[in-house]
Scaffold this motif. Sequence first.
Motif, PDB file in Angstrom:
ATOM      1  N   THR A   1     -30.619  42.664-104.717  1.00  0.00           N
ATOM      2  CA  THR A   1     -31.048  41.593-103.814  1.00  0.00           C
ATOM      3  C   THR A   1     -29.928  40.593-103.593  1.00  0.00           C
ATOM      4  O   THR A   1     -29.019  40.459-104.412  1.00  0.00           O
ATOM      5  CB  THR A   1     -32.294  40.876-104.373  1.00  0.00           C
ATOM      6  N   ALA A   2     -30.030  39.872-102.454  1.00  0.00           N
ATOM      7  CA  ALA A   2     -28.991  38.900-102.130  1.00  0.00           C
ATOM      8  C   ALA A   2     -29.246  37.572-102.814  1.00  0.00           C
ATOM      9  O   ALA A   2     -28.341  36.780-102.996  1.00  0.00           O
ATOM     10  CB  ALA A   2     -28.940  38.685-100.622  1.00  0.00           C
ATOM     11  N   TYR A   3     -30.508  37.346-103.182  1.00  0.00           N
ATOM     12  CA  TYR A   3     -30.845  36.006-103.638  1.00  0.00           C
ATOM     13  C   TYR A   3     -31.678  36.070-104.899  1.00  0.00           C
ATOM     14  O   TYR A   3     -32.661  36.785-104.974  1.00  0.00           O
ATOM     15  CB  TYR A   3     -31.588  35.266-102.529  1.00  0.00           C
TER      16      TYR A   3
ATOM     17  N   LYS B   1     -26.371  40.839-104.725  1.00  0.00           N
ATOM     18  CA  LYS B   1     -25.382  41.129-103.682  1.00  0.00           C
ATOM     19  C   LYS B   1     -24.536  39.897-103.441  1.00  0.00           C
ATOM     20  O   LYS B   1     -25.086  38.796-103.455  1.00  0.00           O
ATOM     21  CB  LYS B   1     -26.103  41.504-102.379  1.00  0.00           C
ATOM     22  N   PRO B   2     -23.265  39.950-103.161  1.00  0.00           N
ATOM     23  CA  PRO B   2     -22.458  41.167-103.176  1.00  0.00           C
ATOM     24  C   PRO B   2     -22.349  41.721-104.602  1.00  0.00           C
ATOM     25  O   PRO B   2     -22.109  40.940-105.526  1.00  0.00           O
ATOM     26  CB  PRO B   2     -21.076  40.698-102.693  1.00  0.00           C
ATOM     27  N   VAL B   3     -22.506  43.036-104.717  1.00  0.00           N
ATOM     28  CA  VAL B   3     -22.480  43.671-106.033  1.00  0.00           C
ATOM     29  C   VAL B   3     -21.047  43.761-106.524  1.00  0.00           C
ATOM     30  O   VAL B   3     -20.178  44.315-105.845  1.00  0.00           O
ATOM     31  CB  VAL B   3     -23.096  45.076-105.966  1.00  0.00           C
ATOM     32  N   GLN B   4     -20.796  43.189-107.706  1.00  0.00           N
ATOM     33  CA  GLN B   4     -19.439  43.227-108.241  1.00  0.00           C
ATOM     34  C   GLN B   4     -19.257  44.484-109.083  1.00  0.00           C
ATOM     35  O   GLN B   4     -20.155  44.886-109.817  1.00  0.00           O
ATOM     36  CB  GLN B   4     -19.180  41.968-109.069  1.00  0.00           C
TER      37      GLN B   4
ATOM     38  N   LEU C   1     -23.994  48.320 -96.502  1.00  0.00           N
ATOM     39  CA  LEU C   1     -24.177  48.063 -97.925  1.00  0.00           C
ATOM     40  C   LEU C   1     -24.558  49.341 -98.659  1.00  0.00           C
ATOM     41  O   LEU C   1     -24.126  49.569 -99.793  1.00  0.00           O
ATOM     42  CB  LEU C   1     -25.239  46.983 -98.139  1.00  0.00           C
TER      43      LEU C   1
END
Lengths: 275, 360
Positions: free
Chosen positions: A96-98, A116-119, A18
């Motif tokens: 962060t993922a959440y 995350k996932p970062v667009q 990542l």
Amino acid sequence: MNAPNTPTALIAEDESLLAEALKAELATLWPALRIAASVGDGASAVTQALDLQPDVLFFDIRMPALSGIEAAAALADAWVTEGPGAKPFPALVFVTAYDQYAVAAFEAQAMDYLLKPVQTERLQKTVAKLQAALANRSQPAANFEATLGQLRALLGGTPTPAAAPLKVIQASSSSAQGSTIHMVPIDEVLYFEAADKYVRVLTAAREYLIRTPLKELLAQLDPQVFWQIHRGTVVRAQAIASVTRDEAGKTSLNLRGIPDRLSVSRLYGHLFKAM
Amino acid sequence: MSTASARSAGCLPASHLLQHIVPGLTVNTVIALGLTVFGESDFGSNLVVSHCIGISIWLLMEVALRWLVPQRDKQWRRLFWIVPVVITLAYVFGYNLAAWLLGQPLTLAWLRYPGRMAGYLVLSLVAGGGLTYYFMSREQLARAREEMAVSAAQTEAAQRHATEAQLKLLETQLEPHMLFNTLANLRALIGVDARRAQDMLDRLVAYLRATLAASRASTYSLGAEFERLGDYLELMRVRMGARLQFALELPSELADQQVPPLLLQALVENSIKHGLEPSVQGGRIDIRAARAGAQLRLQVQDSGVGLHAGDSAPSPAGGGFGLSQVRERLQASYGAQAALTVAEATGGGTVVTITLPIHP
């Protein structure tokens, strides 16, 4: 080392794939940005940021050693804001993922917050915001205050008064003769200090150790009576005799009745500004 | 009337009395009419007599039922003597009251027309008994309806609880951090290593499919559980890189053993979240199944930061729920025959051991 106008960034992300992907995306979206370093844990993030003084920080929130938020708070505390060579505090971007911290609240604020996932499109927005912020650093002090306020909110927010504030603390001690439970009235406590696996409870007469985590304790204390002044310190407001600020901008407290001196984290410095 | 009867029967005295007064007065009036058509006297005095007796029966019956039969369901046998006695007493009182109101000599009628008086008594018994039976069965019906509504609500609550528990279990399996971090890695891999991305996606699909299937099944083979854990750990290895090492050890003769689904998943997740993730250099996880006499022993061991460090920062979403959920499920499936112990592993880290009865 580098041209004075080249913006620099530090990436703290424990998952190397990542970190690499973020680096690659930033290289396309913001070719001028130089990644000064990429680290995999919160503690290294703090030392590297102090060392390299980057303009932008990309901090993952869940990291070993120190979380991204804790690392940012520690960095804010140690950052040199006055004197020669002082640089404005870096712009913070949490990744962060959440969505556990209500991302929406951050979109318009001093710090940014990426999911995350970062667009690519979303990262593009962040980059534009960062570029604008770096080009217009007219009020670094005000920006720093705003950042401190948000970190404070992320670390636990303003304490809400407990339904039934704690009246007595039970502290056990053991000796060769057996174990004793001491009943310590809350009115006698001058301050609490987190120490490894324990919390030290200080009264004018002596010190006790308890196992209740400081965070849990804090929820049961009256916020009017006890003030958090550091990540690991909660002090009785009425026990504070004087507040001093040294040349480096560090604030510390002298207490009534005992010689102990407590240092105040920048995060909680606002408590003593109005006076 | 309809608004009064909408409330629960017998609870509110005012609505309760209202529900009884209209049918009672109607019956009294019908009896007075009948007496006028088929018997003697004028309608006026019949009406007075009928209402006096009827209202007396009604009021005395209310009092008697309230005091002598508080628990209708258990004490209904008492009605066999209470009803005739109450009606007879009320009849005597009511008739005398009517005679006094109409200005007739009190005792004369009893001597002059004993047959008619006995007829009135029988009429009172029939009408009073009938109305009492009618009101009581209506109350009973309302009570039964209420009980049915309560038990329906309880059933619904129990069903909702079960669904919530299953949803919570599924939610821990599809923990958002795990899911979105995995997807973020997948997104990163697509650009740099399409083959590895494909492999990771296959693992994710297998893991999700097995998790969904397992959350619906009541038992699951140990072989399937280990396969699923393998997929999960492979996904974690893509994310954590060299920080995660693991080994799965399942003797082939134990692969068909049936266990509650997703049993070990929570333990492995705990090991990663509270053992390995907080450690900068990571560590290893060993998952073992072994036969120990008549018991099946399952072990999840990690070389992470250990119990005490984990204690100081318990995660409300994962850790606490994980272990207590596994304990609860073991208790539900095996009772005292299964056990779960948590201990410090030799050389640091944590080891969780589950023992449960082996199937021959």
